[in-house]
Design a protein around this motif. Structure first.
Motif, PDB file in Angstrom:
ATOM      1  N   SER A 147       0.809  -1.216   0.000  1.00 59.05           N
ATOM      2  CA  SER A 147       0.000   0.000   0.000  1.00 59.05           C
ATOM      3  C   SER A 147       0.843   1.268   0.000  1.00 59.05           C
ATOM      4  N   GLN A 148       2.140   1.142   0.248  1.00 57.14           N
ATOM      5  CA  GLN A 148       3.038   2.287   0.174  1.00 57.14           C
ATOM      6  C   GLN A 148       3.340   2.685  -1.267  1.00 57.14           C
ATOM      7  N   LYS A 149       3.146   1.715  -2.171  1.00 56.76           N
ATOM      8  CA  LYS A 149       3.561   1.962  -3.548  1.00 56.76           C
ATOM      9  C   LYS A 149       2.444   1.832  -4.576  1.00 56.76           C
ATOM     10  N   ALA A 150       1.355   1.160  -4.237  1.00 52.94           N
ATOM     11  CA  ALA A 150       0.364   0.870  -5.267  1.00 52.94           C
ATOM     12  C   ALA A 150      -1.006   0.630  -4.649  1.00 52.94           C
ATOM     13  N   GLU A 151      -2.032   0.706  -5.505  1.00 47.22           N
ATOM     14  CA  GLU A 151      -3.404   0.347  -5.136  1.00 47.22           C
ATOM     15  C   GLU A 151      -3.710  -1.039  -5.688  1.00 47.22           C
ATOM     16  N   ARG A 152      -4.536  -1.774  -4.947  1.00 46.96           N
ATOM     17  CA  ARG A 152      -4.841  -3.142  -5.369  1.00 46.96           C
ATOM     18  C   ARG A 152      -5.447  -3.181  -6.772  1.00 46.96           C
ATOM     19  N   GLU A 153      -6.384  -2.288  -7.060  1.00 51.14           N
ATOM     20  CA  GLU A 153      -7.055  -2.285  -8.355  1.00 51.14           C
ATOM     21  C   GLU A 153      -6.064  -2.015  -9.486  1.00 51.14           C
ATOM     22  N   ALA A 154      -5.126  -1.105  -9.248  1.00 46.42           N
ATOM     23  CA  ALA A 154      -4.150  -0.774 -10.282  1.00 46.42           C
ATOM     24  C   ALA A 154      -3.217  -1.949 -10.555  1.00 46.42           C
ATOM     25  N   VAL A 155      -2.804  -2.652  -9.490  1.00 41.79           N
ATOM     26  CA  VAL A 155      -1.948  -3.822  -9.667  1.00 41.79           C
ATOM     27  C   VAL A 155      -2.691  -4.911 -10.439  1.00 41.79           C
TER      28      VAL A 155
ATOM     29  N   PHE B 191       6.770  -6.597  -9.377  1.00 36.79           N
ATOM     30  CA  PHE B 191       7.469  -7.250  -8.262  1.00 36.79           C
ATOM     31  C   PHE B 191       8.801  -6.562  -8.006  1.00 36.79           C
ATOM     32  N   LEU B 192       9.539  -6.301  -9.077  1.00 36.40           N
ATOM     33  CA  LEU B 192      10.850  -5.666  -8.938  1.00 36.40           C
ATOM     34  C   LEU B 192      10.730  -4.257  -8.376  1.00 36.40           C
ATOM     35  N   GLU B 193       9.601  -3.600  -8.633  1.00 37.19           N
ATOM     36  CA  GLU B 193       9.367  -2.259  -8.096  1.00 37.19           C
ATOM     37  C   GLU B 193       8.881  -2.281  -6.652  1.00 37.19           C
ATOM     38  N   GLY B 194       8.568  -3.474  -6.140  1.00 39.09           N
ATOM     39  CA  GLY B 194       8.070  -3.573  -4.771  1.00 39.09           C
ATOM     40  C   GLY B 194       6.592  -3.298  -4.630  1.00 39.09           C
ATOM     41  N   ALA B 195       5.848  -3.383  -5.720  1.00 42.10           N
ATOM     42  CA  ALA B 195       4.410  -3.107  -5.658  1.00 42.10           C
ATOM     43  C   ALA B 195       3.636  -4.243  -4.999  1.00 42.10           C
ATOM     44  N   PHE B 196       4.203  -5.449  -4.981  1.00 36.88           N
ATOM     45  CA  PHE B 196       3.537  -6.569  -4.313  1.00 36.88           C
ATOM     46  C   PHE B 196       4.563  -7.566  -3.814  1.00 36.88           C
ATOM     47  N   GLU B 197       4.124  -8.380  -2.874  1.00 36.51           N
ATOM     48  CA  GLU B 197       4.873  -9.527  -2.368  1.00 36.51           C
ATOM     49  C   GLU B 197       3.967 -10.748  -2.422  1.00 36.51           C
ATOM     50  N   VAL B 198       4.546 -11.918  -2.561  1.00 39.38           N
ATOM     51  CA  VAL B 198       3.770 -13.157  -2.447  1.00 39.38           C
ATOM     52  C   VAL B 198       3.524 -13.418  -0.974  1.00 39.38           C
ATOM     53  N   GLN B 199       2.254 -13.532  -0.583  1.00 36.96           N
ATOM     54  CA  GLN B 199       1.909 -13.770   0.819  1.00 36.96           C
ATOM     55  C   GLN B 199       0.500 -14.334   0.915  1.00 36.96           C
ATOM     56  N   ASP B 200       0.355 -15.480   1.565  1.00 42.16           N
ATOM     57  CA  ASP B 200      -0.956 -16.098   1.753  1.00 42.16           C
ATOM     58  C   ASP B 200      -1.895 -15.139   2.478  1.00 42.16           C
ATOM     59  N   GLU B 201      -3.163 -15.189   2.091  1.00 39.06           N
ATOM     60  CA  GLU B 201      -4.123 -14.271   2.694  1.00 39.06           C
ATOM     61  C   GLU B 201      -4.190 -14.429   4.214  1.00 39.06           C
TER      62      GLU B 201
ATOM     63  N   TYR C 276     -11.004 -11.818   2.031  1.00 41.88           N
ATOM     64  CA  TYR C 276     -11.041 -11.125   3.322  1.00 41.88           C
ATOM     65  C   TYR C 276     -10.017  -9.994   3.440  1.00 41.88           C
ATOM     66  N   SER C 277      -8.795 -10.229   3.033  1.00 46.27           N
ATOM     67  CA  SER C 277      -7.780  -9.193   3.182  1.00 46.27           C
ATOM     68  C   SER C 277      -8.000  -8.073   2.171  1.00 46.27           C
ATOM     69  N   PRO C 278      -8.046  -6.833   2.623  1.00 43.28           N
ATOM     70  CA  PRO C 278      -8.214  -5.714   1.690  1.00 43.28           C
ATOM     71  C   PRO C 278      -6.970  -5.420   0.864  1.00 43.28           C
ATOM     72  N   LEU C 279      -5.881  -6.126   1.146  1.00 40.94           N
ATOM     73  CA  LEU C 279      -4.623  -5.890   0.438  1.00 40.94           C
ATOM     74  C   LEU C 279      -4.278  -7.018  -0.521  1.00 40.94           C
ATOM     75  N   GLY C 280      -5.084  -8.067  -0.579  1.00 40.51           N
ATOM     76  CA  GLY C 280      -4.703  -9.283  -1.278  1.00 40.51           C
ATOM     77  C   GLY C 280      -5.272  -9.433  -2.672  1.00 40.51           C
ATOM     78  N   LEU C 281      -4.523 -10.138  -3.510  1.00 47.09           N
ATOM     79  CA  LEU C 281      -4.972 -10.587  -4.827  1.00 47.09           C
ATOM     80  C   LEU C 281      -4.691 -12.076  -4.932  1.00 47.09           C
ATOM     81  N   ARG C 282      -5.639 -12.816  -5.465  1.00 45.10           N
ATOM     82  CA  ARG C 282      -5.458 -14.262  -5.684  1.00 45.10           C
ATOM     83  C   ARG C 282      -5.346 -14.509  -7.176  1.00 45.10           C
ATOM     84  N   LEU C 283      -4.241 -15.104  -7.572  1.00 42.48           N
ATOM     85  CA  LEU C 283      -3.972 -15.300  -8.993  1.00 42.48           C
ATOM     86  C   LEU C 283      -4.608 -16.588  -9.506  1.00 42.48           C
TER      87      LEU C 283
END
Length: 442
Positions: A174-182, A217-227, A198-205
């Motif tokens: 959330s420091q670098k991007a919005e979920r919808e934009a990602v 990923f290289l820009e730090g816009a997201f990390e892989v992390q289980d909900e 449930y998580s307001p920060l999560g995306l499921r691929l």
């Protein structure tokens, strides 16, 4: 019908499986080493080998029962392809040696008996007492503990979910991007996703695309992390400018979430006993853009670096070392590598770590104890013992803390003591436990 692998790829899968089945190191580490040693394997080939190895690990016990008395990696892999991938002797023809066509037909005939929980060899034979555990692909000790804790029907559903591959979840920074934009950018790149339930920060691929070189990923816009892991950080819910500690930071997935929730303000300590794990945090920290994280290697939970902070911290997360049995979707080897003695040793360690972490919390501060375990001994029993030994702390109901952030979990009201108990068959996440405490004046 699925297609059989090329004979050379089949041999790679056998070789990799033989290494992993030694169970001397985590399966993902063993596979990584194998792939480093066989750089000729492309992304798709590595994907087949990894999926085959993990499938055998998930169903190791029933596959062993099928191929007994001669158990080896080749026969286990053939049993997987015949019984789980539904490949018949014609489809497997190029892989089969003398006598294996008959073996495949025999396996396919017996697989349904295994699934029904019938003895794989003889209804009166030596395995008959273990038939339910064999059908669920669990060691006897773990089956008995889960049965006592959850009941037969719930165990069936729980283990069914644990024996499936986990989805790939991302946490948007959330420091670098919005979920919808990602999500929109990923879609442009052919990677489909949807918001996590449930998580307001999560995306499921959808699927498991390679992400390590993706620009976001290289820009730090997201990390892989289980909900589920994301929800633990949201339970702590640190604020701007606070002093916070991730007491068992590991490689820092939750640390990075906490730092983003703090908007890169205040001071966030990432404590861990492993220099290597903290070193793995450094490149992730650099990508994240956070400036408030301070990794600190400690000798133990009683390190003087910790004692100096007694009573000074607003919030402390204790994601304690545990059996990891809640992550069997990702780490199926754990059910074969853990044992009852290890669980007893872990509960002693968890208690000691929680007691030490509690000393850091100031009056009015929040302490979260969490594990990725299924077992009551590591979860509620540790939390109950802590409350009994520390009257200066009170339990905080989890539902209200999540509701304040707009998060509603199904079945939360039925969870013991209104603690967090995420389960894959109910929440489609890894299994996590969390208890929340607050230090009161006194």
């Amino acid at each position: 019908m699925n297609r059989a692998p090329a004979p050379a790829l089949f041999q790679h899968a056998i070789a990799a499986l033989s290494e992993v089945l030694r169970l001397t190191h985590p399966a993902d580490a063993m596979l990584s080493r194998y792939f480093r040693e066989h750089k000729q394997l492309g992304h798709r080939d590595r994907g087949f080998v990894a999926e085959a190895v993990f499938a055998v690990l998930r169903h190791k016990r029933s596959l062993e029962a099928l191929v007994m008395p001669q158990v080896n990696s080749r026969r286990l892999l053939l049993a997987h392809l015949a019984c789980h991938q539904d490949l018949d002797t014609e489809a497997l023809g190029s892989l089969l040696r003398g006598g294996e066509a008959e073996l495949v037909e025999h396996l396919r005939q017996r697989r349904d008996a295994i699934a029904r929980g019938e003895d794989c060899l003889d209804p009166a034979g030596p395995l008959s007492h273990s038939a339910p555990a064999i059908a669920l692909d669990l060691p006897d000790w773990l089956y008995q503990r889960l049965l006592a804790q959850y009941g037969a029907e719930e165990v069936q559903a729980l283990v069914g979910a644990l024996n499936r591959s986990a989805p790939l979840d991302l946490r948007v920074n959330s420091q670098k991007a919005e979920r919808e934009a990602v999500a929109a950018q990923l879609a442009k790149d052919g990677i489909a996703s949807q918001p996590t339930p449930y998580s307001p920060l999560g995306l499921r691929l959808k699927g498991k695309p390679a992400l390590s070189r993706h620009p976001l990923f290289l820009e730090g816009a997201f990390e892989v992390q289980d909900e589920g892991s994301q929800l633990l950080g949201l339970l702590l819910n640190p604020k701007r400018g606070e002093m916070v500690a991730d007491f068992c930071a590991g490689a820092g997935g939750k640390t990075l979430l906490l730092g983003a929730l703090m908007r890169s303000t205040g001071r966030l300590y990432a404590f861990d006993v492993s220099e290597k794990r903290l070193a793995n945090l450094k490149p992730r920290l650099a990508r994240s853009g956070l400036s408030n994280v301070h990794p600190v290697r400690i000798d133990s939970e009683n390190d003087t670096k910790i004692k100096r902070l007694a009573g000074k911290l607003d919030r402390v997360l204790v994601d304690a070392p545990c059996s990891g049995l809640g992550t069997l979707r990702r780490n199926p080897d754990l059910k074969w590598r853990q044992n009852e003695q290890a669980i007893a040793e872990l509960t002693a360690k968890q208690t000691a770590i929680l007691n030490a972490a509690a000393r850091l919390v100031k009056v009015g501060g929040r302490l979260v104890y969490a594990t990725c375990s299924l077992l009551q001994e590591e979860n509620g029993a540790v939390a109950d013992a802590f409350l009994a030994a520390h009257p200066e702390f009170v339990a905080v109901p989890v539902a209200g803390l999540l509701a304040d952030q707009g998060i509603t979990l199904p079945g939360l009201e039925a969870m013991p003591e209104n603690r967090l108990a995420l389960l894959p068959h109910h929440h489609d996440s890894d299994a996590f436990f969390a208890a929340v405490f607050e230090r009161r004046p006194g």
